[in-house]
Write a protein that holds these residues in place. Structure first.
Motif, PDB file in Angstrom:
ATOM      1  N   GLU A 396       0.825  -1.204   0.000  1.00  0.00           N
ATOM      2  CA  GLU A 396       0.000   0.000   0.000  1.00  0.00           C
ATOM      3  C   GLU A 396       0.860   1.255   0.000  1.00  0.00           C
ATOM      4  OE1 GLU A 396      -3.106   2.567  -0.139  1.00  0.00           O
ATOM      5  OE2 GLU A 396      -3.163   0.398  -0.434  1.00  0.00           O
ATOM      6  N   ARG A 397       1.941   1.258   0.778  1.00  0.00           N
ATOM      7  CA  ARG A 397       2.829   2.420   0.788  1.00  0.00           C
ATOM      8  C   ARG A 397       3.452   2.631  -0.587  1.00  0.00           C
ATOM      9  NH1 ARG A 397       4.102   0.513   6.075  1.00  0.00           N
ATOM     10  NH2 ARG A 397       5.975  -0.574   5.326  1.00  0.00           N
ATOM     11  N   LEU A 398       3.877   1.533  -1.235  1.00  0.00           N
ATOM     12  CA  LEU A 398       4.446   1.641  -2.575  1.00  0.00           C
ATOM     13  C   LEU A 398       3.405   2.140  -3.573  1.00  0.00           C
ATOM     14  CD1 LEU A 398       6.594  -1.613  -2.831  1.00  0.00           C
ATOM     15  CD2 LEU A 398       7.448   0.742  -2.848  1.00  0.00           C
ATOM     16  N   ARG A 399       2.197   1.660  -3.450  1.00  0.00           N
ATOM     17  CA  ARG A 399       1.109   2.052  -4.359  1.00  0.00           C
ATOM     18  C   ARG A 399       0.935   3.563  -4.359  1.00  0.00           C
ATOM     19  NH1 ARG A 399      -3.297  -0.944  -6.290  1.00  0.00           N
ATOM     20  NH2 ARG A 399      -5.177   0.249  -6.789  1.00  0.00           N
ATOM     21  N   ARG A 400       0.950   4.141  -3.179  1.00  0.00           N
ATOM     22  CA  ARG A 400       0.740   5.580  -3.067  1.00  0.00           C
ATOM     23  C   ARG A 400       1.996   6.378  -3.354  1.00  0.00           C
ATOM     24  NH1 ARG A 400      -2.747   6.258   2.412  1.00  0.00           N
ATOM     25  NH2 ARG A 400      -2.215   8.441   1.966  1.00  0.00           N
ATOM     26  N   ALA A 401       3.170   5.808  -3.053  1.00  0.00           N
ATOM     27  CA  ALA A 401       4.413   6.555  -3.221  1.00  0.00           C
ATOM     28  C   ALA A 401       4.779   6.745  -4.681  1.00  0.00           C
ATOM     29  CB  ALA A 401       5.553   5.856  -2.486  1.00  0.00           C
ATOM     30  N   VAL A 402       4.506   5.733  -5.518  1.00  0.00           N
ATOM     31  CA  VAL A 402       4.947   5.807  -6.922  1.00  0.00           C
ATOM     32  C   VAL A 402       3.763   5.736  -7.887  1.00  0.00           C
ATOM     33  CG1 VAL A 402       7.248   4.942  -6.497  1.00  0.00           C
ATOM     34  CG2 VAL A 402       5.417   3.315  -6.915  1.00  0.00           C
ATOM     35  N   ASP A 403       2.577   6.136  -7.422  1.00  0.00           N
ATOM     36  CA  ASP A 403       1.410   6.292  -8.294  1.00  0.00           C
ATOM     37  C   ASP A 403       1.051   5.021  -9.059  1.00  0.00           C
ATOM     38  OD1 ASP A 403       1.329   8.849  -7.411  1.00  0.00           O
ATOM     39  OD2 ASP A 403       2.070   9.774  -9.242  1.00  0.00           O
ATOM     40  N   MET A 404       0.997   3.885  -8.360  1.00  0.00           N
ATOM     41  CA  MET A 404       0.562   2.645  -9.008  1.00  0.00           C
ATOM     42  C   MET A 404      -0.956   2.553  -8.908  1.00  0.00           C
ATOM     43  SD  MET A 404       3.426  -0.192  -8.028  1.00  0.00           S
ATOM     44  CE  MET A 404       5.125  -0.029  -8.571  1.00  0.00           C
ATOM     45  N   GLU A 405      -1.636   3.280  -9.787  1.00  0.00           N
ATOM     46  CA  GLU A 405      -3.095   3.334  -9.680  1.00  0.00           C
ATOM     47  C   GLU A 405      -3.741   3.515 -11.042  1.00  0.00           C
ATOM     48  OE1 GLU A 405      -4.604   6.753  -9.851  1.00  0.00           O
ATOM     49  OE2 GLU A 405      -2.635   7.505 -10.394  1.00  0.00           O
TER      50      GLU A 405
END
Length: 583
Positions: A396-405
């Protein structure tokens, strides 16, 4: 005397009608005269601002008609001292090959040497200057007139509510302390109204929007970076003191400034908010504020309360389906989807053949670079707890940190839409189009990708794809990536990155993708605006940027970046044919 604050913007153009949008400083009556045709409408109010949408009907099919706009019988447009040509209302001829410009991501900073050095040249403004004949282009024909687009499609981030310019921060500081949350970000409707004014009031841009029909859809920065990335992101926002006002103001202003003009005649006839406007009687101005704010609040808890997606058909040559991939998301960790069931059902009805080209506008690229796609799919599985709760928190932290969305990070929606597209391309939803083409922005670089059947589908004897499946990205119009970030983006675009991502996604149990794809051109990183032209069952697409000549920062020339021909599927000898090398 009433004055024009912003606009006019020429919005939805159909065969015999065009919608014209304006903002005025007071309650007034707006009249548009085009040749022998006249139409008028009173303004309606939202948070103390005044707007009108005038629908001019009875225009000649496929012809541009010069017009003038009056407020209480006083002509206010075109400006008497304007250096630009007379504005026109261009209708759509479904028999003429569609030509459509598209792009995304445009910041609003001054068009001087300093602004161009930090944000690059505004490709939209350069396009407008060339359309007006004020500036030149490197590829001007020696004889004859240039045929300009029938419309421009803006694919998100028309305004940046979270990354504000010095001019916007100056306005915010005149109203409240910048130490007060949310600081330099937008807080309320009044600040949104000013931000749109900064985005659309430059004279060249204003003229362009007053003569070229436009369609729009939001992306994250219209509200805030990573808007609806995940449930934890949303809960963090809801815990702040300012989020509720931001999201209500963002959606309400979006309906007024962008969405209303997207609606065609049939969509306006059933739109519940617009019915409040046309159903209002009496001399007093309608205040639409409570209706819109209440709707924006409801959408937060129930995305099915209103649909921001829309579609438009251009005879038998093209159908354009524009998808909301932000407000309609399902964010539950046990079930994520970039669009909810209601939106998927709406898409299912419109992703059909029986046209030469099915064009799908989505702010986020459907087909990312293969390596990045697989990494985002891996991250979604990780964040969902596939390898345990602790690893899930890391994911989840990686998802938000590097815009994996992007679509890849919402595998359910990606796979369901992939299945629809495969059926269209296989001729199982009407006659297969020549192309199924996704048009996108967001990623601050441009490219063209092509998708094909997987080898597994071919071995299983699945129906052959009879349409070419394409992804065309144009981003940014004005907001270039830092040079250091370009290196990483270019790496992820290369084939060497694909096995890394695929290995990671397989290791965590992500099923194979329904299609295989790869870049056929790109990436390139210019500020640019792309144009698509229907050529029978094939397409031509080209990208253009602005270039300062002899130090004239206010009059950039228009320079071609890339020119790509997509042959019809039956005659395609190669993925695409490139006419001009990209920079």
């Amino acid at each position: 005397m009433p004055e024009l604050v912003l606009g006019p913007l020429v919005r939805c153009a159909e065969a015999t009608s065009v919608a014209v949008w304006v903002e005025t400083d007071v309650h007034t009556h707006v009249t548009v005269r085009a040749g022998d045709v006249e139409a008028s409408a009173p303004t309606f109010a939202v948070h103390g601002h005044h707007y009108a949408l005038v629908v001019v009907d009875g225009l000649p099919v496929g012809e541009p008609t010069p017009y003038e706009l009056s407020l209480d019988d006083t002509v206010v447009w075109p400006l008497t001292d304007s250096p630009y040509p007379a504005p026109v209302l261009p209708t759509i001829n479904p028999e003429t090959p569609l030509r459509m410009a598209f792009g995304s991501c445009r910041t609003s900073v001054p068009h001087d040497e300093e602004g161009n050095s930090t944000h690059g040249i505004d490709a939209l403004r350069a396009y407008g200057l060339r359309m007006a004949g004020v500036a030149r282009s490197t590829d001007d024909p020696e004889e004859g007139e240039i045929r300009w687009p029938d419309l421009v499609l803006f694919l998100g981030d028309q305004v940046y509510a979270d990354e504000t310019s010095p001019q916007m921060r100056e306005f915010i500081a005149s109203r409240r302390s910048l130490e007060e949350p949310p600081g330099t970000e937008l807080k309320d409707y009044e600040e949104y109204a000013h931000l749109y004014r900064l985005a659309w009031s430059d004279p060249a841009t204003r003229w362009l929007l007053s003569t070229l029909p436009s369609a729009m859809i939001f992306d994250d920065h219209d509200v805030r970076d990573d808007w609806n990335t995940s449930l934890s992101w949303l809960r963090d926002m809801q815990a702040t003191s300012w989020w509720h006002e931001r999201i209500v103001s963002g959606l309400t202003s979006y309906w007024v400034y962008q969405h209303l003009g997207n609606l065609g005649r049939e969509e306006r006839d059933v739109d519940p908010v617009w019915q409040h406007v046309v159903g209002h009687e009496g001399p007093d101005e309608l205040d639409l504020t409570p209706v819109l704010d209440e709707l924006s609040e409801r959408v937060q808890g129930d995305p099915t309360a209103y649909r921001y997606s829309y579609s438009r058909t251009f005879g038998t040559q093209a159908r354009l389906v524009v998808v909301d991939s932000r407000a309609a998301r399902v964010l539950q960790p046990e079930r994520r989807s970039i669009v909810d069931d209601s939106e998927l059902a709406w898409l299912d009805e419109r992703l059909r053949g029986d046209v030469d080209h099915l064009l799908i506008g989505t702010s986020l690229p459907f087909f990312l670079a293969s390596g990045l796609h697989h990494l985002e799919a891996f991250n979604e599985a990780l964040a969902s707890g596939r390898w345990g709760r602790r690893a899930g928190r890391v994911g989840e932290r990686l998802r938000r940190a590097v815009d994996m969305e992007h679509w890849a990070a919402f595998q359910e929606g990606f796979r369901r839409v992939s299945d629809m597209v495969i059926e269209v391309a296989a001729g199982q939803r009407g006659e297969a189009p020549g192309t199924v083409t996704f048009l996108s922005g967001d990623v601050h670089h441009s490219y063209v990708a092509e998708a094909f059947s997987t080898r597994a589908r071919e071995r299983e004897g699945a129906p052959a794809l009879r349409s070419r499946l394409l992804q065309a990205v144009c981003s940014p119009i004005r907001n270039p990536l830092p040079r250091g970030v370009r290196v990483g983006t270019a790496f992820l675009s290369r084939r060497v990155a694909a096995p890394i991502g695929r290995t990671a996604s397989l290791a965590i149990g992500v099923p194979p993708a329904p299609l295989r794809w790869g870049y056929v051109e790109g990436p390139w990183f210019d500020n640019n605006l792309a144009t698509l032209e229907v050529q029978g069952r094939g397409l031509r697409m080209w990208w253009a940027r602005g270039e300062v000549v002899d130090g004239h920062h206010d009059l950039p020339s228009l320079v071609e970046v890339a020119d790509i021909t997509v042959d019809p599927p039956a005659t395609a000898p190669s993925p695409v044919r490139r006419e001009v090398a990209a920079s």
